[in-house]
Every structure is written in structure tokens, then in C-alpha cells.
Design a protein around this motif. Structure first.
Motif, mmCIF file in Angstrom:
data_model
loop_
_atom_site.group_PDB
_atom_site.id
_atom_site.type_symbol
_atom_site.label_atom_id
_atom_site.label_comp_id
_atom_site.label_asym_id
_atom_site.label_seq_id
_atom_site.Cartn_x
_atom_site.Cartn_y
_atom_site.Cartn_z
ATOM 1 N N ASN A 506 0.814 -1.227 0.000
ATOM 2 C CA ASN A 506 0.000 0.000 0.000
ATOM 3 C C ASN A 506 0.841 1.269 0.000
ATOM 4 N N TYR A 543 -4.977 -6.809 7.045
ATOM 5 C CA TYR A 543 -5.012 -6.005 5.819
ATOM 6 C C TYR A 543 -6.090 -6.501 4.851
ATOM 7 N N ASN A 558 -9.171 -2.287 5.404
ATOM 8 C CA ASN A 558 -7.864 -2.171 6.061
ATOM 9 C C ASN A 558 -6.674 -2.270 5.114
ATOM 10 N N LYS A 559 -6.931 -2.339 3.818
ATOM 11 C CA LYS A 559 -5.823 -2.501 2.880
ATOM 12 C C LYS A 559 -4.835 -1.334 2.940
ATOM 13 N N ASP A 560 -5.333 -0.173 3.325
ATOM 14 C CA ASP A 560 -4.471 1.009 3.392
ATOM 15 C C ASP A 560 -3.929 1.240 4.796
ATOM 16 N N LEU A 561 -3.976 0.234 5.638
ATOM 17 C CA LEU A 561 -3.515 0.365 7.021
ATOM 18 C C LEU A 561 -2.046 0.755 7.056
#
Length: 804
Positions: A506, A543, A558-561
Motif C-alpha cells: 500500500n 489487511y 484495512n488494505k491502506d492500514l
């Protein structure tokens, strides 16, 4: 207990040394320059034993050899023009196997007009010269002496200040209030995945590590303000090193014990070649303990593992080494209640519901290192590693009969099904260069690609349906670092650097400054300071978590966590009373931020508290945390057949979730105390070829914080079973129950013969069978309907080993 204490004291005071039988062995090794890894020719080596001395010098390959050295303990003194002198003490010589040492010396920058304040490397200091604070070295001998270690490196570090043990009997490593999942394991200077048998997906839990103490060399353990070399870590770094096998003759060791049976083989590939192999295989026999009724283990947990190192030096192309650790583990436990063990995703923890738990794991970490001297001032190290692990869990639950006379037929339903496959490919390059004896630089880069195949389903208690969670993804990270060490004055060392962490999944990046200063005030007193900014990816499953919306659709929020981040500050002071006795104090503060917490203004949930249980929820990097405390250590290193280690820690560990309330973390034990003591009695028996070693450990710590059951104003239970409401999250981690006390005792009896050495080990953990309460659960059969998860009870381990 008083009789036991009196007996122990009498034995310790009554042990006296006698001159040993005329048994001897060869002591040999290699001396190299620490900065360029090349052999030192003509270095003086002196062996000291029984008030005698033998001297020699290293040959063209940096090798030295002493023949006919008496069994017992010796010391080696190394000296070389222009280098710091070095002393290696308490080297154990047995009759069965040669002592083969790989030693290094560091160039001195001291001129004739300067006063040497800090010359030879002192005991306990880390092998990594860039680490100036919150670090220590650990020898394989420590693992054998310290009671309760089970030859397991992960249990060994719980003897040190600031490191809490898990009262349930697992091998978790909790450092300065941080969750076990934030530690980084390394093998031969490269990162590896968790080496635990029976591991979980957070890499936070394990019954025993697959690493075997019998194969270890000197290792380093770092607990804060890490040098720039280490990235993607918040809690601690455990850098484990394997020794080389004997490169001149075949040797072996066989061990048969209650916990496991293992065999170690080592030797040369051919005569005249310095290459060697070292391999260990171990198979568990823990079920024997249960069959004998010596402990209350339910089910048949089994494991097997193998560790190896192959050393392949060349004349022109440097040295290649192959290394690895692999393991298989499985268990099937029936009628699992909360009192027995914690199972994944068991949020109910009611004694009315019991489970059948089937678990299987495998792990593998293999690597190739190549080291080549590039110039008289530096060397290049290249590493390639592959890691693979899998977790398979299957859990069925059913209602427990109210009493033994009930003939209720078990109606089982599956509540957890888990299949995870993980693989990691890593490649790294590290270069070290010495500008002068005062100035050195270390540079490195590491690229990691990981694959994660995840299939999991959990029972939704209210609907009775299985809730699936699955993904199959690949991602990568890139780490770069630079570190510079400079000796400002003969008494002041500085190590400064920067670490760059890049998550290509990310596009998250950090630049993390690191600083360490070590000031020897005089020959006995040292002041140190360390600072580091550190970051860490959260567990991969977060994620890719899929969250169901009100309309039934699924999203992955949550992929951009972002990375978890922390500032570490450490101030240390050390006093050396003598070369074998030191006192040490460290004060630390860890400021954690960017912590993932549930995206809910009323939620207490933070990933800082995760262990074997976790949730798939919408997370945001809006949480904070802090760990601060003081650690005190008084340590007498093993010398003249005696050692002791006394340390204590006072600390606090807090976090704040999105509800804005500051709470204790789950791992806030508040205080820790360790006392270890040991004595060896040598020269026993008619032939004076026997050694008795006695070791004891006393351990005391505050209880872990827990989430209580729902109660009303009068303290009576007010749970709602139909709606699966058991826990009072508004009081999460406010309190603990009992403090944890444990007394361990171990002894070994060794017999040296001309061609073999025999050794018997007895290790008794929790000798008083203390059962402090850790947390609570609902149980109608207990007073007030409250049952308790308690400390792991008495556990014996017995092993016989023969070396030849």
C-alpha cells in the motif's frame, strides 16, 4: 520446603573441587579480524588451566591448537599487535568431544599516550558491536544452566530483566509490556518466521520452539532502541546463531528424555578440508508424561524438528553456509474446557460448552549465507532465505453434561475451521567497511516477498452459521539501512544510523533515525543512552479482512492500514565490580502511535492486546500506547563453578483506543522479579571424573490484565447466554487476579570417560505446584458460577545424554 532449602544450602556449601582424573581433550579454533573476517596470522593464544599455562600462535589460516588439555574449565587469552586483547573464560572441556572455537579480535585505536579505558570485550556485552544499549549476549552454556529452559532458546530469555513469562506454560516472549507478536526472530543474522511448534496466525503463541540449544553459539537479545540494522519490529530482536560442526573428526550426541529424544551429528566432509556439517533431529515423547500420570496433560501433543548448518569455506570465493530449522507438530485434545487451554476465537469461555480441538502445524526456514572479504578494511555478506509455514485448526463444540450420571448424547457442531499457508522469500546484502579503528560503517538492503493463502470459518453464535474469511494474496517489502560507529574518545562510542521501511502493498514508507552512545566514565562505570524510531506491519490477516455491511456486501477497509510506529528512549548505567560481577540499571520510555484500533467511538479494541484471539473489524491508525519502566540487574557470571542472576522490573504499559479511554494493556504485569543461582561440584567420585550441577530459579510477577465477566452492582453475575453476552468490555484490563510465583529446580550429573561423556538432567518446573489465577470464565458448577484459568502446574523433565 524448609527441609528442601536446607538440603540445597548444604549441598552448595559442601561442594568442593578435587584434581580430576587424567582425562584430556583437544582445544582448537580460529582467530579472525572482526571487521574484515580475514584470519589473523601470528596472534598469541594462551590457555590457562589448573594454575598452568600453555601458549601458541595462530598459523597462516588463523588457526591454533592445544593438545592434552585436562577436562574442566579453562580460559583463553588472545593478544595481537594493534588489537584489543581478549579473554574467553569458563570454556568447558569434556572428554568426549573436542572444543572448537571461532574467535574474533577488534583493531585498537589506542595510542601509546592514551589510557585504555575499555579494552577487552566484557562478559554479557552483545556480539553486535553497533548495539550499545538494551542488548546482551547469550551463550549455549546459559541455556543449560538456567533452570526451566528445557533446552529452548525462547524460554531462556525470560530469565532477563523486563521479559515476562507466560503463566500458562507456553513459550511466549513478552518484553517491556509489548505483545509477543511484535518480536523479531533471526537466525544466522537473517529474519525468519516464528520457530514455534503449535503456533497461531499472530505468531504470538507456542508450546516449544523448534530451535535446539545444543546447536547454538553466542546469540544476541535486544529489548529496545535497536540499531539501524533491525527493521519491522517493535518489541525485541532475538538474533540466534548456530555453531559450526567439528571440521576434523566425527562426533555425535544422543539424548533420551520425557519431553523429547534427539540425536546430533557433526563432522568434516573430507580430510584436509575445513568444511563441516552439523545436524540435529528431535522427536517428542511428551505423551509418556501423561501416560505416567505425572502431569495433567490432556490429549497427545506430538512434535518433531530438525536444525542444521553446513559450513563451506573456499580459498578464493569466501565462505558459504547453508542453515535451516524445520518442524512438524500436531495434537488432538478432547473435552477442552476453558480451564485446560484457550482455543482460537473462543469468545464465550463457558464451562457449559466444551470442545474437541485438533491442531496441526509445520514450519520451515532455510537459508544460504555467503561472506567474502572485499579488502583489508571490509567484507560483503549476501543472504537468501525461504520460509514456509502452515496452520490447520479444527474445533467442534458441544454441551457439557450437568453431572456424570447424565446420558446426554454429544451433539457436536463445528465452531472453527482454519487452513493457512504462508511463504516468504528474502534476499539481503550487507556491507561492512572500516575507515579506521575509530570509524566503521555498515550498509544493507533486504527485499521480501510473501504469499498468504488464508481460509478460515468461525461459528456465528447467534445465527448458528459459519462465517467464512478467505484470501490469497502476495505482497512485498523493502528495507534499507545505514549505520555508522565512531569512537569519539577512547572512552566514548557513538553509533548512529537510519532505517528505511517500505511496504509495497500500500506504498507506506518510513525513515527511522537511530542513535546510541556509550561512555565509559572509568574502568568500572559506564553510562549509555539510546534512541530509535521503529515501525512494524500489523499481522497480515488484518489487511485483507472482509467486513460485512448492513446491505450484506463485503468490503476490505484495512488494505491502506499504515505501519505501527514507536519512539524508544533508553538510559542505562552499569557498574563492573569485577570482570565477573556487574550491576546494571536501565530506564526506558516507549511512545507508541499509529496503532490500529477499531473504527468505533465506543470501542476498547486495539491490536496491541492481540494474542491467540483476534477480530476481523474495520481498523484505523488512531490508537496510541506507552510503555515505561525501570530494570535493575545484579549478575555474577559463571566463574569458579558458581553464578547468580538477580533482576527486577517495575513498569507500566498503557494504550488508548478510539473511545479515548486510557487502559492497561493485557500484558501490563507491572512488576517482575527473577532470582537464579547455580553451583557445580567437580572432581567427584573415586576417579574424580564426575560433576554435579545444581540450579534453582525463583520467579515472581504481577498477573496479566483480563476482561471480567458481566456483573451487577452487588458483584453477582449478570451474563446473557442466549445473546452470547458474557464480558464487561467497559472494564477491559482494569485489574489482574493473582500474582504468579514459580520455583524451579534442576540438576545434572556428568561422568567423563576416555571416549564418552554421560550426563543425566532433571528439571522440575513449578516445584510448589502454585496455581495462581490468570483470568475467569463462566462455570455453573463453581462457586458464584465463576471458574478460573490458572497457572500451569508442576512439570518434570528428565533426560539422559551421551556424547561421543
Amino acid at each position: 520446603m524448609k527441609r528442601f532449602q536446607s538440603l540445597m544450602l548444604g549441598i552448595l556449601l559442601g561442594c568442593t573441587a578435587f584434581s580430576a582424573e587424567n582425562l584430556t581433550q583437544t582445544v582448537r579454533g580460529t582467530v579472525i579480524d572482526k571487521d574484515n573476517q580475514s584470519p589473523l596470522i601470528g596472534a598469541a593464544v594462551v590457555a590457562i588451566f589448573d594454575d598452568e599455562e600453555k601458549g601458541t600462535v595462530t598459523n597462516a589460516n588463523g588457526e591454533f591448537r592445544f593438545e592434552n588439555i585436562p577436562t574442566g574449565y579453562i580460559q583463553l587469552k588472545l593478544s595481537y599487535l594493534g588489537y584489543h586483547p581478549k579473554t574467553e573464560k569458563s570454556i568447558r572441556v569434556n572428554s568426549a568431544q573436542e572444543v572448537v572455537l571461532n574467535l574474533s579480535m577488534e583493531q585498537s585505536d589506542i595510542t601509546l599516550n592514551e589510557i585504555v579505558v575499555n579494552g577487552s570485550k566484557q562478559k554479557g556485552n552483545p556480539q553486535n558491536e553497533m548495539s550499545l544499549i538494551s542488548s546482551r549476549s547469550i551463550s549455549a552454556a546459559d541455556g543449560k544452566r538456567f533452570s526451566g529452559g528445557f533446552d529452548d532458546p525462547s524460554r531462556l530469555v525470560t530469565n532477563f530483566a523486563g521479559v515476562a513469562a507466560t503463566a500458562t506454560g507456553s513459550s511466549d516472549i513478552i518484553v517491556r509490556g509489548n505483545a509477543p507478536k511484535y518480536i523479531q526472530w533471526r537466525l544466522e543474522d537473517v529474519e525468519i518466521t516464528s520457530p514455534y511448534h503449535f503456533d497461531d496466525q499472530n505468531a504470538s503463541f507456542g508450546g516449544l520452539s523448534a530451535l535446539n540449544n545444543n546447536l547454538l553459539s553466542m546469540s544476541d537479545f535486544h529489548t529496545g532502541a535497536f540499531t539501524a540494522e533491525f527493521g519491522n519490529v517493535l518489541s525485541a530482536v532475538y538474533d540466534v546463531h548456530l555453531r559450526n560442526g567439528n571440521n576434523e573428526k566425527f562426533e555425535a550426541a544422543l539424548g533420551i528424555g520425557l519431553l523429547g529424544t534427539d540425536v546430533t551429528l557433526e563432522g568434516p566432509f573430507k580430510k584436509g578440508y575445513n568444511g563441516s556439517y552439523l545436524i540435529n533431529y528431535r522427536y517428542s515423547t511428551v505423551s509418556v508424561i501423561s501416560d505416567l500420570g505425572l502431569t495433567d496433560i490432556n490429549g497427545t501433543p506430538d512434535f518433531q524438528d530438525a536444525t542444521y548448518k553446513i559450513n563451506l569455506p573456499t580459498k578464493q570465493m569466501g565462505t558459504f553456509s547453508l542453515f535451516g530449522v524445520a518442524g512438524l507438530s500436531r495434537m488432538f485434545i478432547t473435552d477442552v474446557s476453558p480451564a485446560l487451554t484457550t482455543t482460537p476465537f473462543n469468545t464465550t469461555k463457558s464451562a457449559n460448552i466444551v470442545e474437541d480441538y485438533k491442531k496441526q502445524n509445520h514450519l520451515m526456514n532455510v537459508g544460504l549465507n555467503h561472506v567474502i572479504t572485499t579488502s583489508p578494511k571490509g567484507y560483503l555478506k549476501t543472504s537468501i532465505t525461504y520460509s514456509n509455514s502452515s496452520i490447520e485448526d479444527e474445533i467442534f463444540e458441544y454441551e457439557k453434561p450437568l453431572n456424570d450420571n447424565d446420558n446426554i448424547i454429544k451433539t457436536k457442531r463445528k465452531n472453527f475451521d482454519n487452513q493457512i499457508q504462508r511463504s516468504f522469500y528474502r534476499a539481503s546484502v550487507n556491507y561492512k567497511h572500516k575507515f579506521s579503528a575509530k570509524s566503521k560503517v555498515q550498509l544493507g538492503t533486504k527485499y521480501t516477498v510473501w504469499n498468504y493463502d488464508f481460509n478460515q470459518a468461525t461459528l456465528e453464535k447467534l445465527s448458528g452459521k459459519m462465517d467464512p474469511e478467505s484470501f490469497n494474496n502476495q505482497a512485498s517489502t523493502l528495507n534499507n539501512y545505514a549505520c555508522w560507529k565512531y569512537r569519539i574518545l577512547p572512552s566514548i562510542n557513538l553509533a548512529a544510523g537510519i532505517h528505511n521501511m517500505n511496504v509495497l502493498l500500500n506504498n507506506k514508507s518510513t525513515f527511522e533515525p537511530r542513535l546510541g552512545i556509550n561512555w565509559a566514565l572509568d574502568t568500572h562505570h559506564t553510562l549509555s543512552f539510546g534512541y530509535g524510531m521503529h515501525s512494524k506491519m500489523e499481522s497480515i490477516h488484518h489487511y485483507f479482512a472482509k467486513i460485512e455491511q448492513t446491505d450484506g456486501s463485503l468490503i476490505q477497509p484495512n488494505k491502506d492500514l499504515d505501519l505501527l510506529k514507536a519512539h524508544h528512549y533508553v538510559l542505562g548505567f552499569e557498574k563492573r565490580f569485577s570482570e565477573n560481577l556487574r550491576a546494571k540499571a536501565e530506564v526506558y520510555y516507549q511512545d507508541l502511535y499509529n496503532i490500529p484500533v477499531e473504527n468505533d467511538e465506543t470501542s476498547y479494541y486495539s491490536t496491541l492486546n492481540e494474542g491467540i484471539n483476534y477480530r476481523y473489524i474495520d481498523l484505523v491508525n488512531e490508537g496510541t500506547g506507552k510503555n515505561y519502566g525501570v530494570e535493575l540487574t545484579l549478575e555474577r557470571f559463571f566463574n569458579n563453578d558458581f553464578y547468580f542472576l538477580l533482576n527486577g522490573s517495575l513498569f507500566d504499559s498503557k494504550y488508548t483506543a478510539k473511545d479515548g479511554i486510557e487502559r492497561n494493556t493485557q500484558f501490563n504485569n507491572e512488576y517482575l522479579v527473577n532470582l537464579l543461582i547455580g553451583k557445580e561440584c567437580t572432581g567427584l567420585g573415586k576417579k574424580q571424573n564426575k560433576t554435579l550441577a545444581l540450579n534453582a530459579k525463583m520467579f515472581l510477577q504481577g498477573g496479566q490484565k483480563y476482561i471480567p465477566l458481566l456483573k451487577n452492582e452487588n458483584g453477582d453475575l449478570s451474563i446473557d447466554q442466549e445473546n452470547n453476552q458474557f464480558w464487561d468490555y467497559s472494564k477491559a484490563y482494569e485489574n489482574s487476579l493473582d500474582q504468579i510465583f514459580q520455583l524451579n529446580f534442576s540438576l545434572s550429573y556428568k561422568v567423563n570417560r576416555k571416549k564418552t561423556t554421560h550426563e543425566l538432567f532433571i528439571d522440575l518446573q513449578n516445584l510448589t505446584n502454585n496455581t495462581g489465577r490468570i483470568s475467569e470464565y463462566y462455570d455453573e458448577t463453581e462457586p458464584n458460577s465463576i471458574g478460573y484459568i490458572t497457572q500451569f502446574g508442576f512439570f518434570p523433565n528428565l533426560m539422559y545424554k551421551v556424547y561421543f
